[in-house]
Design an enzyme around this catalytic site. Structure first.
Site, mmCIF file in Angstrom:
data_model
loop_
_atom_site.group_PDB
_atom_site.id
_atom_site.type_symbol
_atom_site.label_atom_id
_atom_site.label_comp_id
_atom_site.label_asym_id
_atom_site.label_seq_id
_atom_site.Cartn_x
_atom_site.Cartn_y
_atom_site.Cartn_z
ATOM 1 N N GLU A 1 -6.009 0.171 -0.091
ATOM 2 C CA GLU A 1 -5.030 1.128 -0.625
ATOM 3 C C GLU A 1 -5.685 2.043 -1.664
ATOM 4 O OE1 GLU A 1 -2.061 1.771 0.421
ATOM 5 O OE2 GLU A 1 -1.645 0.043 1.687
ATOM 6 N N ASN B 1 1.205 7.397 3.294
ATOM 7 C CA ASN B 1 0.959 6.700 4.556
ATOM 8 C C ASN B 1 -0.371 7.083 5.173
ATOM 9 O OD1 ASN B 1 3.409 5.228 4.747
ATOM 10 N ND2 ASN B 1 4.439 7.167 5.146
ATOM 11 N N LYS C 1 10.518 0.986 -2.130
ATOM 12 C CA LYS C 1 10.684 0.719 -0.688
ATOM 13 C C LYS C 1 10.803 -0.786 -0.503
ATOM 14 C CE LYS C 1 8.538 4.562 1.736
ATOM 15 N NZ LYS C 1 7.395 4.968 2.575
ATOM 16 N N GLU D 1 10.993 10.207 0.586
ATOM 17 C CA GLU D 1 10.029 10.624 1.600
ATOM 18 C C GLU D 1 10.509 11.808 2.432
ATOM 19 O OE1 GLU D 1 7.575 7.349 2.992
ATOM 20 O OE2 GLU D 1 7.511 8.324 4.931
ATOM 21 N N ARG E 1 5.840 12.195 -0.253
ATOM 22 C CA ARG E 1 5.664 10.735 -0.262
ATOM 23 C C ARG E 1 5.020 10.238 1.038
ATOM 24 N NH1 ARG E 1 9.423 5.884 -2.694
ATOM 25 N NH2 ARG E 1 7.998 4.237 -2.069
ATOM 26 N N LYS F 1 0.874 7.070 -7.705
ATOM 27 C CA LYS F 1 2.056 6.742 -6.902
ATOM 28 C C LYS F 1 3.332 7.143 -7.640
ATOM 29 C CE LYS F 1 4.394 3.690 -3.891
ATOM 30 N NZ LYS F 1 4.402 2.563 -3.002
ATOM 31 N N HIS G 1 -0.607 0.112 10.923
ATOM 32 C CA HIS G 1 0.564 -0.683 11.318
ATOM 33 C C HIS G 1 0.460 -1.121 12.776
ATOM 34 C CE1 HIS G 1 3.209 1.071 7.858
ATOM 35 N NE2 HIS G 1 2.491 0.037 7.476
ATOM 36 N N HIS H 1 -2.114 4.808 7.573
ATOM 37 C CA HIS H 1 -1.184 3.717 7.883
ATOM 38 C C HIS H 1 -0.655 3.723 9.312
ATOM 39 C CE1 HIS H 1 -1.415 2.957 3.659
ATOM 40 N NE2 HIS H 1 -0.466 2.057 3.672
ATOM 41 N N ARG I 1 26.052 -5.570 -2.871
ATOM 42 C CA ARG I 1 25.718 -4.147 -2.668
ATOM 43 C C ARG I 1 24.763 -3.606 -3.728
ATOM 44 N NH1 ARG I 1 31.313 -4.005 -1.560
ATOM 45 N NH2 ARG I 1 31.658 -4.171 0.680
ATOM 46 N N HIS J 1 -3.057 -6.169 5.844
ATOM 47 C CA HIS J 1 -2.642 -4.766 5.739
ATOM 48 C C HIS J 1 -3.764 -3.854 5.221
ATOM 49 C CE1 HIS J 1 -0.079 -1.327 5.234
ATOM 50 N NE2 HIS J 1 -0.350 -1.280 3.941
HETATM 51 N N1 GLY Z 1 3.693 2.365 0.565
HETATM 52 C C1 GLY Z 1 4.075 3.705 0.763
HETATM 53 C C2 GLY Z 1 5.245 4.124 -0.066
HETATM 54 O O1 GLY Z 1 5.678 3.389 -0.938
HETATM 55 O O2 GLY Z 1 5.775 5.190 0.127
#
Ligand code: GLY
Length: 340
Positions: free
Chosen positions: A178, A224, A136, A216, A220, A206, A231, A227, A114, A243
């Site tokens: 990016e 994206n 993430k 998010e 946040r 970031k 995607h 993106h 966990r 990507h």
């Molecule tokens: N790659 C986008 C984020 O980490 O929120």
């Protein structure tokens, strides 16, 4: 001459951590190992010409290369390996690689007992400026990218610039995709900075966003930018498009869509072409694709809580726009096809 090292703090209360950026940083790993750790599970891939010595007993787990290995089955294999080596919750997982490795290492660490500590040694540009930072983690399903995962912050991240010399031109382009995104989020002229400062600046952008909105709930989502289509293109093309290459096309698409919706002028759309295609030298043409398939894939995006949802430029800069109509999304795809 001693190489310069930049340190950027990701501020998340007691889960705060440092991201170090510079040359020859692999030696710093020992100092980042948690005090109680007696063993480490190092997760990496064949062909990553960069080994680490965490200074405690360790086993190396090589995962497959390619998105087809970014699966729950890989997580199961890793966790069974952790069981075999007797990895405890005092121990540590170390991801050594690009975004795929750190996403998987992070999710395996989040799941094992966990949750145990994870450190990332990022070996790609896209990993350094994005994937390794912010917690993430996750894997793909046939239905979509990164649909199963967890927020699990690393205890530290090393961006050793020595690794960049080992990357192909294509891998470097992915990081540039990016970076072009950060250009539009901040207006910063990143290419004007020395490499170490350029990467540290991306990390800082970031880190500031993650520190303000870890899960998010708001800003946040701006990370994206470009993106949603990216995607969809990756999935529709069976991951032939990398990507960052997909993000480059997605940024220009987002500009067309913002223009269709009356949010930005055609001059601003042209600026997107000038920055992505010109300054960052990335391909912007939409690859041959079925618009209806792209539309349906974009509808499955994790942001799509209230209909088709995109990050779109506008008078106050990029923001999340929900409830975009299928007609507008298709019209923007049509404009891109004509722009070729
Ligand atoms: N790659 C986008 C984020 O980490 O929120």
């Amino acid at each position: 001459m001693k190489h310069q090292v930049r340190s950027v703090r990701v501020s998340l209360g007691e889960r705060s951590y440092d991201v170090l950026v510079g040359h020859g940083l692999r030696a710093e790993l020992v100092a980042m190992i948690p005090e109680h750790a007696r063993r480490a599970a190092v997760i990496t891939q064949e062909g990553i010409p960069f080994s680490v010595d965490p200074g405690v007993g360790y086993e190396v787990f090589n995962i497959g290369r390619g998105e087809e290995f970014k699966t729950l089955s890989t997580i199961e294999t890793l966790c069974r390996g952790f069981a075999d080596m007797g990895l405890t919750r005092n121990d540590v997982v170390i991801g050594v690689g690009g975004g795929m490795v750190t996403d998987i290492a992070g999710f395996a660490a989040a799941s094992w007992h966990r949750g145990i500590p994870v450190l990332h040694v990022s070996t790609t540009l896209v990993g350094m400026v994005d994937a390794a930072i912010g917690g993430k983690t996750g894997v793909n399903l046939p239905e979509g990218k990164n649909l199963v995962g967890a927020y699990w912050q690393p205890s530290g991240v090393l961006c050793d610039l020595d690794t960049l010399a080992t990357l192909s031109a294509r891998e470097m382009r992915c990081g540039m995709g990016e970076m072009a995104k950060y250009h539009f989020l901040t207006g910063d002229d990143l290419l004007d900075l020395e490499l170490v400062d350029r990467i540290a600046r991306c990390v800082q952008i970031k880190a500031d966003i993650v520190g303000a909105d870890e899960r998010e709930g708001g800003q946040r989502a701006l990370l994206n930018y470009g993106h949603t289509l990216a995607h969809a293109l990756e999935i529709a093309g069976d991951f032939q498009l990398a990507h960052g290459e997909a993000v480059a096309i997605g940024l220009v698409y987002a500009a067309h869509l913002a223009n269709v919706l009356g949010r930005i002028s055609t001059a601003r759309v042209q600026q997107h072409y000038d920055v992505v295609g010109g300054l960052y030298e990335l391909k912007t043409a939409l690859p041959p694709s079925d618009p209806e398939l792209l539309l349906s894939l974009m509808g499955r995006d994790k942001k799509a809580l209230r209909g088709l949802t995109f990050v779109l430029d506008g008078p106050s800069g990029p923001e999340v726009v929900a409830g975009v109509t299928a007609e507008a999304a298709l019209e923007a795809l049509g404009q891109m096809s004509e722009a070729k």
